[in-house]
Design a protein around this motif. Structure first.
Motif, PDB file in Angstrom:
ATOM      1  N   PRO A   1     -43.855 -64.269   5.829  1.00 43.32           N
ATOM      2  CA  PRO A   1     -43.958 -63.664   4.497  1.00 43.32           C
ATOM      3  C   PRO A   1     -45.308 -62.988   4.287  1.00 43.32           C
ATOM      4  CG  PRO A   1     -43.738 -66.073   4.377  1.00 43.32           C
ATOM      5  CD  PRO A   1     -43.735 -65.695   5.802  1.00 43.32           C
ATOM      6  N   HIS A   2     -45.338 -62.099   3.363  1.00 42.61           N
ATOM      7  CA  HIS A   2     -46.542 -61.374   2.967  1.00 42.61           C
ATOM      8  C   HIS A   2     -47.087 -60.490   4.080  1.00 42.61           C
ATOM      9  CE1 HIS A   2     -46.311 -63.494  -0.724  1.00 42.61           C
ATOM     10  NE2 HIS A   2     -46.419 -64.646  -0.122  1.00 42.61           N
ATOM     11  N   ALA A   3     -46.202 -59.946   4.868  1.00 39.08           N
ATOM     12  CA  ALA A   3     -46.571 -59.045   5.953  1.00 39.08           C
ATOM     13  C   ALA A   3     -46.590 -57.600   5.456  1.00 39.08           C
ATOM     14  CB  ALA A   3     -45.563 -59.177   7.090  1.00 39.08           C
ATOM     15  N   VAL A   4     -47.030 -56.722   6.327  1.00 37.64           N
ATOM     16  CA  VAL A   4     -46.855 -55.288   6.147  1.00 37.64           C
ATOM     17  C   VAL A   4     -45.498 -54.973   6.769  1.00 37.64           C
ATOM     18  CG1 VAL A   4     -47.687 -53.001   6.787  1.00 37.64           C
ATOM     19  CG2 VAL A   4     -49.327 -54.840   6.339  1.00 37.64           C
ATOM     20  N   LEU A   5     -44.631 -54.314   6.016  1.00 36.43           N
ATOM     21  CA  LEU A   5     -43.315 -53.987   6.525  1.00 36.43           C
ATOM     22  C   LEU A   5     -43.197 -52.469   6.642  1.00 36.43           C
ATOM     23  CD1 LEU A   5     -40.069 -55.710   6.090  1.00 36.43           C
ATOM     24  CD2 LEU A   5     -40.042 -53.301   5.488  1.00 36.43           C
ATOM     25  N   LEU A   6     -42.844 -51.988   7.814  1.00 37.66           N
ATOM     26  CA  LEU A   6     -42.635 -50.569   8.055  1.00 37.66           C
ATOM     27  C   LEU A   6     -41.156 -50.292   7.875  1.00 37.66           C
ATOM     28  CD1 LEU A   6     -44.721 -50.226  11.361  1.00 37.66           C
ATOM     29  CD2 LEU A   6     -45.533 -50.112   8.990  1.00 37.66           C
ATOM     30  N   SER A   7     -40.813 -49.412   6.934  1.00 42.28           N
ATOM     31  CA  SER A   7     -39.419 -49.167   6.611  1.00 42.28           C
ATOM     32  C   SER A   7     -39.123 -47.678   6.655  1.00 42.28           C
ATOM     33  CB  SER A   7     -39.122 -49.707   5.203  1.00 42.28           C
ATOM     34  OG  SER A   7     -37.786 -49.446   4.840  1.00 42.28           O
ATOM     35  N   GLY A   8     -38.055 -47.315   7.332  1.00 42.81           N
ATOM     36  CA  GLY A   8     -37.627 -45.923   7.318  1.00 42.81           C
ATOM     37  C   GLY A   8     -37.370 -45.359   8.690  1.00 42.81           C
ATOM     38  N   ALA A   9     -37.906 -44.196   8.897  1.00 44.12           N
ATOM     39  CA  ALA A   9     -37.514 -43.307   9.982  1.00 44.12           C
ATOM     40  C   ALA A   9     -38.026 -43.717  11.361  1.00 44.12           C
ATOM     41  CB  ALA A   9     -37.979 -41.891   9.658  1.00 44.12           C
ATOM     42  N   SER A  10     -37.586 -42.934  12.336  1.00 44.04           N
ATOM     43  CA  SER A  10     -37.937 -43.174  13.735  1.00 44.04           C
ATOM     44  C   SER A  10     -39.426 -43.021  13.998  1.00 44.04           C
ATOM     45  CB  SER A  10     -37.151 -42.236  14.644  1.00 44.04           C
ATOM     46  OG  SER A  10     -37.418 -40.894  14.313  1.00 44.04           O
ATOM     47  N   PHE A  12     -41.586 -44.705  12.687  1.00 44.35           N
ATOM     48  CA  PHE A  12     -41.995 -46.102  12.834  1.00 44.35           C
ATOM     49  C   PHE A  12     -41.378 -46.737  14.075  1.00 44.35           C
ATOM     50  CE2 PHE A  12     -42.543 -46.296   7.986  1.00 44.35           C
ATOM     51  CZ  PHE A  12     -43.848 -45.894   8.084  1.00 44.35           C
ATOM     52  N   ARG A  13     -40.115 -46.458  14.325  1.00 46.52           N
ATOM     53  CA  ARG A  13     -39.456 -47.045  15.499  1.00 46.52           C
ATOM     54  C   ARG A  13     -40.213 -46.688  16.773  1.00 46.52           C
ATOM     55  NH1 ARG A  13     -36.403 -45.156  19.234  1.00 46.52           N
ATOM     56  NH2 ARG A  13     -35.940 -43.209  18.166  1.00 46.52           N
ATOM     57  N   ARG A  14     -40.699 -45.455  16.845  1.00 41.64           N
ATOM     58  CA  ARG A  14     -41.407 -44.993  18.051  1.00 41.64           C
ATOM     59  C   ARG A  14     -42.888 -45.356  18.051  1.00 41.64           C
ATOM     60  NH1 ARG A  14     -38.565 -39.814  16.919  1.00 41.64           N
ATOM     61  NH2 ARG A  14     -40.574 -39.252  16.076  1.00 41.64           N
ATOM     62  N   TRP A  15     -43.402 -45.900  16.984  1.00 46.22           N
ATOM     63  CA  TRP A  15     -44.822 -46.238  16.880  1.00 46.22           C
ATOM     64  C   TRP A  15     -45.042 -47.582  17.555  1.00 46.22           C
ATOM     65  CZ3 TRP A  15     -47.628 -47.484  11.661  1.00 46.22           C
ATOM     66  CH2 TRP A  15     -49.016 -47.468  11.861  1.00 46.22           C
ATOM     67  N   THR A  16     -45.424 -47.558  18.817  1.00 45.05           N
ATOM     68  CA  THR A  16     -45.475 -48.782  19.613  1.00 45.05           C
ATOM     69  C   THR A  16     -46.752 -49.602  19.421  1.00 45.05           C
ATOM     70  OG1 THR A  16     -46.345 -47.541  21.494  1.00 45.05           O
ATOM     71  CG2 THR A  16     -43.938 -47.848  21.374  1.00 45.05           C
ATOM     72  N   ASN A  17     -47.828 -48.990  18.977  1.00 47.63           N
ATOM     73  CA  ASN A  17     -49.087 -49.737  18.854  1.00 47.63           C
ATOM     74  C   ASN A  17     -49.481 -49.963  17.393  1.00 47.63           C
ATOM     75  OD1 ASN A  17     -49.740 -47.093  18.319  1.00 47.63           O
ATOM     76  ND2 ASN A  17     -51.663 -47.123  19.476  1.00 47.63           N
ATOM     77  N   TYR A  18     -48.492 -50.097  16.518  1.00 47.10           N
ATOM     78  CA  TYR A  18     -48.764 -50.295  15.098  1.00 47.10           C
ATOM     79  C   TYR A  18     -49.564 -51.560  14.825  1.00 47.10           C
ATOM     80  CZ  TYR A  18     -44.626 -53.265  15.421  1.00 47.10           C
ATOM     81  OH  TYR A  18     -43.721 -54.219  15.792  1.00 47.10           O
ATOM     82  N   PRO A  26     -50.024 -59.545   9.693  1.00 42.35           N
ATOM     83  CA  PRO A  26     -48.693 -59.559  10.308  1.00 42.35           C
ATOM     84  C   PRO A  26     -47.941 -58.280   9.941  1.00 42.35           C
ATOM     85  CG  PRO A  26     -48.786 -61.095   8.454  1.00 42.35           C
ATOM     86  CD  PRO A  26     -50.169 -60.544   8.643  1.00 42.35           C
ATOM     87  N   VAL A  27     -47.230 -57.712  10.909  1.00 46.52           N
ATOM     88  CA  VAL A  27     -46.495 -56.465  10.697  1.00 46.52           C
ATOM     89  C   VAL A  27     -45.057 -56.644  11.181  1.00 46.52           C
ATOM     90  CG1 VAL A  27     -46.395 -53.994  11.202  1.00 46.52           C
ATOM     91  CG2 VAL A  27     -48.614 -55.125  11.069  1.00 46.52           C
ATOM     92  N   ILE A  28     -44.130 -56.171  10.373  1.00 51.29           N
ATOM     93  CA  ILE A  28     -42.716 -56.188  10.726  1.00 51.29           C
ATOM     94  C   ILE A  28     -42.241 -54.741  10.738  1.00 51.29           C
ATOM     95  CG2 ILE A  28     -40.407 -56.946  10.036  1.00 51.29           C
ATOM     96  CD1 ILE A  28     -41.907 -59.203   8.423  1.00 51.29           C
TER      97      ILE A  28
END
Length: 159
Positions: A1-10, A12-18, A26-28
């Motif tokens: 809980p209380h993480a940074v959540l990346l939501s939406g387009a590719s 983010f999906r392609r961002w491998t070193n987030y 914590p990042v989801i």
């Protein structure tokens, strides 16, 4: 809980070193290719709300606009996303990234500019909502993380 959540387009999906950009937090990553705002809303109960994020970094709408949707419709769905997010998680900050003005989407650029302006208007009226600009070099998410993470990741109620 209380993480940074990346939501939406590719983006983010392609961002491998987030995780490097948000070091110490914590990042989801819940980005998926070809996403449209209707889909992100449709899956919100599964891919966003259960995590009770502290911050949502949201990048979606460009695919909608490129497919012929209007700026007003996209902005309305982002408003709906924010409403649902805050209902379940009132202290969550939302950072909406601007649309992606890729050369392959030139036909939608005017509508993208309108959408970005509507996102700005929405952010002015909402507490703890910010707009991040995608860079032309598509290094946007990393830049956004550096610019906004420290302010948005303050303890709930302080941002």
């Amino acid at each position: 809980p209380h993480a940074v959540l990346l939501s939406g387009a590719s983006t983010f999906r392609r961002w491998t070193n987030y995780a490097e950009a948000f070091k110490g937090y914590p990042v989801i990553n819940r980005g998926f290719g070809g996403s449209k705002t209707t889909e992100v809303l449709g899956y919100m109960d599964r891919i966003t709300l259960p995590y009770h994020p502290r911050v949502v970094l949201f990048h979606c709408g460009s695919n909608d606009l490129n497919a012929g949707d209007t700026a007003e419709a996209v902005a309305g769905r982002i408003r709906e996303y924010l409403t649902r997010l805050r209902k379940n998680n009132p202290g969550c900050a939302l950072i909406v990234l601007s649309t992606t003005h890729a050369p392959s989407r030139r036909k939608a650029w005017d509508e993208m500019k309108k959408a970005d302006a509507l996102f700005q208007q929405l952010a002015k009226s909402e507490k703890a909502m910010r707009i991040g600009r995608m860079s032309k070099g598509m290094q946007g998410p990393r830049v956004i993380a550096r610019q906004y993470s420290s302010a948005a990741l303050m303890p709930c109620g302080n941002h």
